[in-house]
Design a protein around this motif. Structure first.
Motif, mmCIF file in Angstrom:
data_model
loop_
_atom_site.group_PDB
_atom_site.id
_atom_site.type_symbol
_atom_site.label_atom_id
_atom_site.label_comp_id
_atom_site.label_asym_id
_atom_site.label_seq_id
_atom_site.Cartn_x
_atom_site.Cartn_y
_atom_site.Cartn_z
ATOM 1 N N GLY A 169 18.890 13.625 6.325
ATOM 2 C CA GLY A 169 18.597 13.145 4.964
ATOM 3 C C GLY A 169 18.483 11.630 4.928
ATOM 4 N N GLN A 170 17.841 11.034 5.953
ATOM 5 C CA GLN A 170 17.829 9.574 6.040
ATOM 6 C C GLN A 170 16.435 8.949 5.913
ATOM 7 N N GLY A 171 15.359 9.752 5.823
ATOM 8 C CA GLY A 171 14.013 9.155 5.783
ATOM 9 C C GLY A 171 13.854 8.175 4.638
ATOM 10 N N LEU A 177 6.505 0.111 6.848
ATOM 11 C CA LEU A 177 7.876 0.550 6.527
ATOM 12 C C LEU A 177 7.911 2.011 6.115
ATOM 13 N N ALA A 182 -6.386 2.128 -0.516
ATOM 14 C CA ALA A 182 -6.683 0.863 0.158
ATOM 15 C C ALA A 182 -6.935 1.115 1.646
ATOM 16 N N ILE A 200 8.870 5.886 -2.267
ATOM 17 C CA ILE A 200 10.173 5.229 -2.411
ATOM 18 C C ILE A 200 10.196 3.896 -1.667
ATOM 19 N N GLY A 201 9.630 3.880 -0.458
ATOM 20 C CA GLY A 201 9.636 2.651 0.344
ATOM 21 C C GLY A 201 8.803 1.557 -0.303
ATOM 22 N N ARG A 259 11.532 23.543 -0.908
ATOM 23 C CA ARG A 259 12.409 22.859 -1.860
ATOM 24 C C ARG A 259 12.167 23.406 -3.268
ATOM 25 N N ILE A 281 16.818 14.005 -3.876
ATOM 26 C CA ILE A 281 16.926 13.138 -2.699
ATOM 27 C C ILE A 281 18.376 12.662 -2.592
ATOM 28 N N ALA A 307 -2.859 8.025 -5.166
ATOM 29 C CA ALA A 307 -2.779 9.151 -6.113
ATOM 30 C C ALA A 307 -3.091 8.686 -7.535
ATOM 31 N N LEU A 363 -0.723 -0.747 -4.518
ATOM 32 C CA LEU A 363 -1.911 0.097 -4.604
ATOM 33 C C LEU A 363 -1.538 1.522 -4.211
ATOM 34 N N VAL A 418 0.860 -1.188 0.000
ATOM 35 C CA VAL A 418 0.000 0.000 0.000
ATOM 36 C C VAL A 418 0.892 1.231 0.000
ATOM 37 N N GLY A 419 0.883 1.982 -1.097
ATOM 38 C CA GLY A 419 1.690 3.198 -1.209
ATOM 39 C C GLY A 419 2.848 3.007 -2.173
ATOM 40 N N THR A 478 9.803 23.477 5.732
ATOM 41 C CA THR A 478 10.858 23.325 4.710
ATOM 42 C C THR A 478 10.364 23.862 3.367
ATOM 43 N N GLY A 527 3.094 6.086 4.081
ATOM 44 C CA GLY A 527 3.612 7.409 4.385
ATOM 45 C C GLY A 527 3.331 7.918 5.781
HETATM 46 C C1 LIG Z 1 12.440 18.632 2.986
HETATM 47 C C2 LIG Z 1 12.694 17.165 2.996
HETATM 48 C C3 LIG Z 1 13.896 16.684 2.492
HETATM 49 C C4 LIG Z 1 14.171 15.324 2.535
HETATM 50 N N1 LIG Z 1 15.367 14.885 2.041
HETATM 51 C C5 LIG Z 1 15.664 13.578 2.093
HETATM 52 C C6 LIG Z 1 16.914 13.090 1.588
HETATM 53 O O1 LIG Z 1 17.737 13.843 1.052
HETATM 54 N N2 LIG Z 1 17.179 11.768 1.698
HETATM 55 C C7 LIG Z 1 16.285 10.898 2.264
HETATM 56 O O2 LIG Z 1 16.590 9.715 2.349
HETATM 57 N N3 LIG Z 1 15.102 11.324 2.739
HETATM 58 C C8 LIG Z 1 14.755 12.632 2.664
HETATM 59 N N4 LIG Z 1 13.544 13.067 3.110
HETATM 60 C C9 LIG Z 1 12.590 12.073 3.657
HETATM 61 C C10 LIG Z 1 11.903 11.276 2.558
HETATM 62 O O3 LIG Z 1 11.305 12.167 1.630
HETATM 63 C C11 LIG Z 1 10.831 10.371 3.137
HETATM 64 O O4 LIG Z 1 11.314 9.722 4.279
HETATM 65 C C12 LIG Z 1 10.429 9.311 2.098
HETATM 66 O O5 LIG Z 1 9.944 9.932 0.925
HETATM 67 C C13 LIG Z 1 9.367 8.389 2.681
HETATM 68 O O6 LIG Z 1 8.999 7.447 1.700
HETATM 69 P P1 LIG Z 1 7.751 6.493 1.954
HETATM 70 O O7 LIG Z 1 7.702 5.600 0.765
HETATM 71 O O8 LIG Z 1 7.827 5.891 3.298
HETATM 72 O O9 LIG Z 1 6.478 7.457 1.997
HETATM 73 P P2 LIG Z 1 5.866 8.403 0.886
HETATM 74 O O10 LIG Z 1 6.871 8.830 -0.100
HETATM 75 O O11 LIG Z 1 5.110 9.460 1.616
HETATM 76 O O12 LIG Z 1 4.816 7.479 0.109
HETATM 77 C C14 LIG Z 1 3.594 7.084 0.669
HETATM 78 C C15 LIG Z 1 2.644 6.804 -0.485
HETATM 79 O O13 LIG Z 1 1.484 6.148 0.016
HETATM 80 C C16 LIG Z 1 0.361 6.649 -0.663
HETATM 81 N N5 LIG Z 1 -0.818 6.354 0.168
HETATM 82 C C17 LIG Z 1 -1.138 6.881 1.372
HETATM 83 N N6 LIG Z 1 -2.274 6.343 1.842
HETATM 84 C C18 LIG Z 1 -2.669 5.426 0.921
HETATM 85 C C19 LIG Z 1 -3.779 4.528 0.839
HETATM 86 N N7 LIG Z 1 -4.702 4.462 1.809
HETATM 87 N N8 LIG Z 1 -3.883 3.723 -0.225
HETATM 88 C C20 LIG Z 1 -2.950 3.775 -1.241
HETATM 89 N N9 LIG Z 1 -1.892 4.630 -1.226
HETATM 90 C C21 LIG Z 1 -1.746 5.437 -0.147
HETATM 91 C C22 LIG Z 1 0.676 8.122 -0.841
HETATM 92 O O14 LIG Z 1 -0.110 8.715 -1.862
HETATM 93 C C23 LIG Z 1 2.160 8.074 -1.176
HETATM 94 O O15 LIG Z 1 2.385 7.961 -2.569
HETATM 95 C C24 LIG Z 1 13.226 14.421 3.084
HETATM 96 C C25 LIG Z 1 12.007 14.895 3.564
HETATM 97 C C26 LIG Z 1 11.737 16.259 3.516
HETATM 98 C C27 LIG Z 1 10.427 16.756 4.053
#
Ligand SMILES: Cc1cc2nc3c(=O)[nH]c(=O)nc-3n(C[C@H](O)[C@H](O)[C@H](O)COP(=O)(O)OP(=O)(O)OC[C@H]3O[C@@H](n4cnc5c(N)ncnc54)[C@H](O)[C@@H]3O)c2cc1C
Length: 395
Positions: free
Chosen positions: A295-297, A283, A127, A13-14, A183, A45, A35, A32, A9-10, A181, A158
């Motif tokens: 820069g680790q998220g 995750l 989902a 990047i993760g 960007r 990133i 968006a 799934l 679900v999502g 922030t 997310g």
């Molecule tokens: C200013 C800033 C700078 C950053 N710089 C860095 C960096 O340089 N290096 C780094 O490693 N990290 C960086 N990060 C952190 C990084 O952006 C996040 O940690 C990372 O994008 C998280 O990825 P994710 O896949 O967990 O979540 P997300 O990228 O948020 O993805 C979650 C996805 O789930 C989807 N979703 C949500 N609910 C549902 C649902 N019910 N059903 C289906 N889909 C759903 C959303 O639409 C979204 O596409 C930065 C963050 C910020 C704010």
């Protein structure tokens, strides 16, 4: 033998990394995404050697390094341009076993999705978790196309994860970190510049080159939650950073006000009791949202994905009672420590009282005089991480 089915679900990047990792291990995978499309935010990133090693496991590390700009020599500066500390790309690579790289988020998403068969990602598909399942029954998700069963659900939804809340309703959830922030991605300035992160009173600005001739610039400042500029965000950036050293004014001159991304920073300072329940594994930001100060998220989301696939692999059939507690045991202590360190680093970068800022600059300057290795030490235990599995061999 019937193929095991995982639903992610999502498609951030993760989620995308988890999909690639599970698919390589023979899972049937569906992603799934709520968006309507996968267009990621227009920003860069940074990927450190830890996540690149995880990407090596799924055969994508070289591609990432190829399409990324190396972080050359640069360092930390004061708003008037004085260098407080120099970082040295060679020293970083020697210390952590690889380079720090930066790429556009769209490039990373493209690399990940191109490793997935067509039809794996379904967009416009929000989902909801109907049942986390257990050892004996599958998990169930409700989607616009009806109910789906899965042997494994990867909740990569997310920072505002609804699945996290459904699994751990008692957990206090995210908290505002006290800062916002900005960007932007713009064409590179005409005058050369060195990659930098500049720390002022209660605010910072960083500029990094992208491979395609553009630059990625980011800024952070202490601010109340939910604030927005009375006019536009470029005007706000000019007020906060307009008199800072080159290349900041030149970048601001190139910015289209409509393209400035502004996001308040929220994080999960209280760790979850576990990263799994039933057949669901959390995750990325859903599990451990952190301040962006290290820069680790995204790096940690990539590590999670590869480690989850590793634990889900063991044995002939998938055993959630064995695999998912092992995943939590692997990931929860590490990411909790990094969330805390990111919060401590964020607090230091956002210091605003004049004596504290002067002391910080003096300390950073003094430490850096002993060599760039001392500054890099902040990433010891983070950037030197190694995955539990060997890198994929080239096809
Ligand atoms: C200013 C800033 C700078 C950053 N710089 C860095 C960096 O340089 N290096 C780094 O490693 N990290 C960086 N990060 C952190 C990084 O952006 C996040 O940690 C990372 O994008 C998280 O990825 P994710 O896949 O967990 O979540 P997300 O990228 O948020 O993805 C979650 C996805 O789930 C989807 N979703 C949500 N609910 C549902 C649902 N019910 N059903 C289906 N889909 C759903 C959303 O639409 C979204 O596409 C930065 C963050 C910020 C704010």
């Amino acid at each position: 033998m019937e193929q095991r089915r995982a639903v992610v679900v999502g498609a951030g990047i993760g989620g995308l990394t988890a999909a690639v990792a599970l698919l390589r291990d023979g899972w049937q995978v569906t992603v799934l995404e709520r968006a309507a499309d996968l267009a990621p935010v227009g920003a860069g990133i940074g990927l450190a050697p830890n996540s690149q090693r995880a990407l090596d496991v799924i055969g994508l590390g070289d591609r990432v390094r190829e399409l990324a700009a190396w972080q050359g020599d640069g360092g930390m500066r004061a708003p008037d341009g004085r260098w407080l500390a120099r970082t040295d790309a060679k020293a970083a690579a020697a210390r952590f076993g690889g380079p720090l790289v930066l790429l556009h988020r769209a490039t990373l998403v493209e690399i990940l999705t191109s490793a997935l068969p067509e039809g794996t990602v379904r967009t416009g598909a929000a989902a909801t978790l109907a049942d986390p399942g257990d050892d004996h029954r599958p998990a169930r998700l409700t989607t616009p196309e009806g109910e789906i069963e899965a042997e494994l659900v990867v909740a990569a939804d997310g920072i505002r994860s609804a699945i996290r809340h459904a699994l751990f309703p008692e957990h206090p959830g995210t908290r505002y970190a006290g800062c916002t922030t900005w960007r932007v991605v713009v064409p590179a300035p005409a005058r050369p510049f060195a990659p930098h992160e500049t720390w002022g009173a209660g605010r910072l600005w960083g500029t990094q080159p992208l491979k395609d001739g553009r630059v990625y610039a980011y800024a952070m400042a202490a601010a109340p939650a939910g604030g927005r500029a009375p006019d536009d965000e470029r005007a706000e950036l000019l007020r906060l950073f307009g008199d800072w050293h080159h290349p900041v004014p030149e970048i601001l001159a190139a910015v289209d006000p409509g393209q400035v991304l502004r996001h308040d920073v929220h994080h999960l300072p209280d760790p979850l009791p576990a990263f799994h329940r039933g057949r669901v594994a959390l995750l990325g930001d859903a599990a451990h949202a952190m301040m962006p100060s290290l820069g680790q998220g995204g790096n940690q989301a990539i590590e999670d994905a590869v480690v989850l696939a590793h634990h889900a692999r063991s044995g002939p059939g998938f055993d959630p009672a064995g695999a998912l507690p092992a995943y939590t045991a692997d990931r929860l202590p590490r990411t909790t420590a990094i969330v805390r360190k990111a919060a401590r680093t964020g607090a230091v970068t956002l210091l605003s009282a004049r004596p504290a800022v002067a002391l910080r600059s003096a300390l950073v300057g003094a430490v850096s005089r002993f060599g760039p290795g001392l500054v890099l030490r902040g990433f010891d235990g983070i950037a030197d991480w190694r995955p539990p599995v060997a890198p994929a061999r080239p096809a």
